[in-house]
Scaffold this active site. Sequence first.
Site, short mmCIF file in Angstrom:
data_model
loop_
_atom_site.label_atom_id
_atom_site.label_comp_id
_atom_site.label_asym_id
_atom_site.label_seq_id
_atom_site.Cartn_x
_atom_site.Cartn_y
_atom_site.Cartn_z
N GLY A 140 30.09 -7.71 -8.78
CA GLY A 140 30.50 -6.34 -8.87
C GLY A 140 31.28 -5.63 -8.19
O GLY A 140 31.87 -4.71 -8.62
N SER A 141 31.75 -6.05 -7.26
CA SER A 141 32.62 -5.74 -6.14
C SER A 141 34.06 -5.87 -6.71
O SER A 141 35.25 -4.86 -6.57
CB SER A 141 32.92 -6.56 -4.89
N ILE A 167 22.43 -2.54 -14.44
CA ILE A 167 22.82 -1.08 -15.13
C ILE A 167 21.70 -0.28 -15.10
O ILE A 167 20.51 -0.34 -15.72
CB ILE A 167 23.19 -1.66 -16.83
N GLU A 370 28.83 1.98 -6.25
CA GLU A 370 30.13 2.79 -6.44
C GLU A 370 31.09 2.21 -5.44
O GLU A 370 31.98 2.75 -4.92
CB GLU A 370 29.97 4.27 -6.16
C1 LIG Z 1 20.60 0.38 -7.52
C2 LIG Z 1 21.64 -0.09 -8.20
C3 LIG Z 1 22.11 0.53 -9.48
C4 LIG Z 1 23.40 0.00 -9.84
N1 LIG Z 1 24.19 0.59 -10.96
C5 LIG Z 1 24.99 0.05 -11.74
C6 LIG Z 1 25.39 0.51 -13.03
O1 LIG Z 1 24.76 1.62 -13.49
N2 LIG Z 1 26.44 0.05 -13.78
C7 LIG Z 1 27.21 -0.82 -13.04
O2 LIG Z 1 28.19 -1.47 -13.65
N3 LIG Z 1 26.69 -1.47 -11.80
C8 LIG Z 1 25.81 -1.11 -11.18
N4 LIG Z 1 25.37 -1.47 -9.81
C9 LIG Z 1 26.14 -2.54 -9.36
C10 LIG Z 1 27.10 -2.13 -8.13
O3 LIG Z 1 28.09 -1.42 -8.64
C11 LIG Z 1 27.34 -3.85 -7.37
O4 LIG Z 1 26.18 -3.92 -6.87
C12 LIG Z 1 28.49 -3.23 -6.51
O5 LIG Z 1 29.70 -3.16 -7.19
C13 LIG Z 1 28.49 -4.62 -5.80
O6 LIG Z 1 28.61 -5.96 -6.46
P1 LIG Z 1 27.75 -7.09 -6.32
O7 LIG Z 1 26.19 -6.80 -5.85
O8 LIG Z 1 27.97 -8.02 -7.24
O9 LIG Z 1 28.17 -7.68 -4.78
P2 LIG Z 1 29.15 -8.77 -4.38
O10 LIG Z 1 30.49 -8.35 -5.27
O11 LIG Z 1 28.91 -9.99 -4.57
O12 LIG Z 1 29.46 -8.65 -2.84
C14 LIG Z 1 28.45 -8.92 -1.84
C15 LIG Z 1 29.01 -8.55 -0.65
O13 LIG Z 1 30.04 -8.75 -0.20
C16 LIG Z 1 31.19 -8.03 0.13
N5 LIG Z 1 32.47 -8.04 -0.40
C17 LIG Z 1 32.96 -8.36 -1.43
N6 LIG Z 1 34.01 -8.65 -1.56
C18 LIG Z 1 34.66 -8.91 -0.19
C19 LIG Z 1 35.87 -8.91 0.39
N7 LIG Z 1 37.04 -9.13 -0.43
N8 LIG Z 1 35.73 -8.90 1.66
C20 LIG Z 1 34.71 -8.44 2.28
N9 LIG Z 1 33.72 -8.41 2.00
C21 LIG Z 1 33.56 -8.50 0.57
C22 LIG Z 1 30.66 -6.47 -0.82
O14 LIG Z 1 30.97 -5.33 0.10
C23 LIG Z 1 29.01 -6.77 -0.56
O15 LIG Z 1 28.46 -6.30 0.67
C24 LIG Z 1 24.43 -0.96 -9.19
C25 LIG Z 1 23.89 -1.67 -8.15
C26 LIG Z 1 22.61 -1.36 -7.49
C27 LIG Z 1 22.13 -1.70 -6.39
#
Ligand SMILES: Cc1cc2nc3c(=O)[nH]c(=O)nc-3n(C[C@H](O)[C@H](O)[C@H](O)COP(=O)(O)OP(=O)(O)OC[C@H]3O[C@@H](n4cnc5c(N)ncnc54)[C@H](O)[C@@H]3O)c2cc1C
Length: 390
Positions: A140-141, A167, A370
Amino acid sequence: MDLTGNWDLPDEYKMLRDTVRRFMDKEVRPAEEQTEHDSNALPPAVKEQLQKRAREIGVWCVQTPAQYGGAGLNLLGQCVVAEEAAKCRMGLYFPAAGAFGQDPPKVIFRGNQQQIDRYGVRTVQEGLTTCVAISEAGGGSDPARAIATRAERKGDRYIVNGSKMWISYIDQADWGVLYARTGAAGDRGGITAFVFDPKRKGITLKRIGLMRSHQPYEVFFENYEIPVEDRLGEEGQGFELAEEWLVHARVPYAAASLGVAQAALELAIAWARQRKTFGQLLSDRQSIQWMLVDSEMDLRSARLLTWQAAWKGDRGENIKTEAAIAKVYATEAAGRVVDRCMQVLGAMGMTHEVPMERWYRELRIRRVGEGPSEVQRMLVARELLSGRKE
Ligand SMILES: Cc1cc2nc3c(=O)[nH]c(=O)nc-3n(C[C@H](O)[C@H](O)[C@H](O)COP(=O)(O)OP(=O)(O)OC[C@H]3O[C@@H](n4cnc5c(N)ncnc54)[C@H](O)[C@@H]3O)c2cc1C
């Protein structure tokens, strides 16, 4: 030369803040008190009544431009409202308990006139619910690289296959915006945005249980059809259309986090002033005073950073760095503040008698949602190391 600068809210914004504060005190919190600790909605008739009042006082869909029926507040105004609207038990994810309506995803206003009227304007007029589907299980990041859900054009439709994750609001949404890949794998320019109907066939939802009081969903698309007229912009323009909106959204997001932390601090101060231990008030103890003071310093600094990001954004500046700093600082500071305030209340802080434990859980998510803290720090590092000077 005027050396005084401008370090306070202009009078119009103070009036706006006071109006929202009064509405929260008199209308929203008393209505919310009638609901369960983890509830996410007021009874429909109560909500409808509050929404009617909110429209009358001009606090309806505050992020939506006035020409489409919203209050059309600039970023600073949005921050003022976001902070006050968060000051109720469900306020972090349901500002003012839903009384101010849900703004449609801003990207809809980059669509054509028909899309704006059919989706954007109608959402504001009728108080519809929407969702945004970007994140996937693969990451998601960094969605621009991670999105694997594909939309293939077949004549006058796109056929979508793949899945989305986390979502929010999709279970209640009247429509949403979907980001899917139409171009090459891994290419940022290969993503296209579509309006989609979560109730049309070809979609299945699976609820994901997590620490927030309302749950997001995993969403599976199987030969799901989207008419070509529901594509936003051109193929490959998905992120280009949404970029500014995604950056700006972080600023009121930061302000809302401050709102619950400020409310927690006010509760902790009131508690410390009446709770006696060992024959003396908690408020007379230096260790308690310091927790309150550290919280006040966290809040003041986070608020200034947030307002500064808003102010620069309202001047038309690129605020990628400022929004990242505000988002990281405010969400992390708010978490620290609520944690300290729970400590001041002792066991009472852990109960459902006060909203703190709910805010504590929900604030934790703000460091991931976000754009997580690490990714925001990465953006700031890029700027710092690029040599750009203020
Ligand atoms: C309750 C909730 C509601 C949400 N609602 C929505 C929604 O409505 N629509 C939607 O599209 N998404 C939604 N999300 C998703 C949210 O935007 C993602 O969870 C978020 O962007 C992080 O992605 P990930 O969980 O896949 O973490 P990852 O991308 O797998 O990252 C895991 C960890 O590694 C860290 N990390 C990643 N890349 C790096 C880097 N290059 N260097 C150092 N650290 C790094 C991140 O900061 C994180 O702490 C929601 C999430 C939650 C928890």
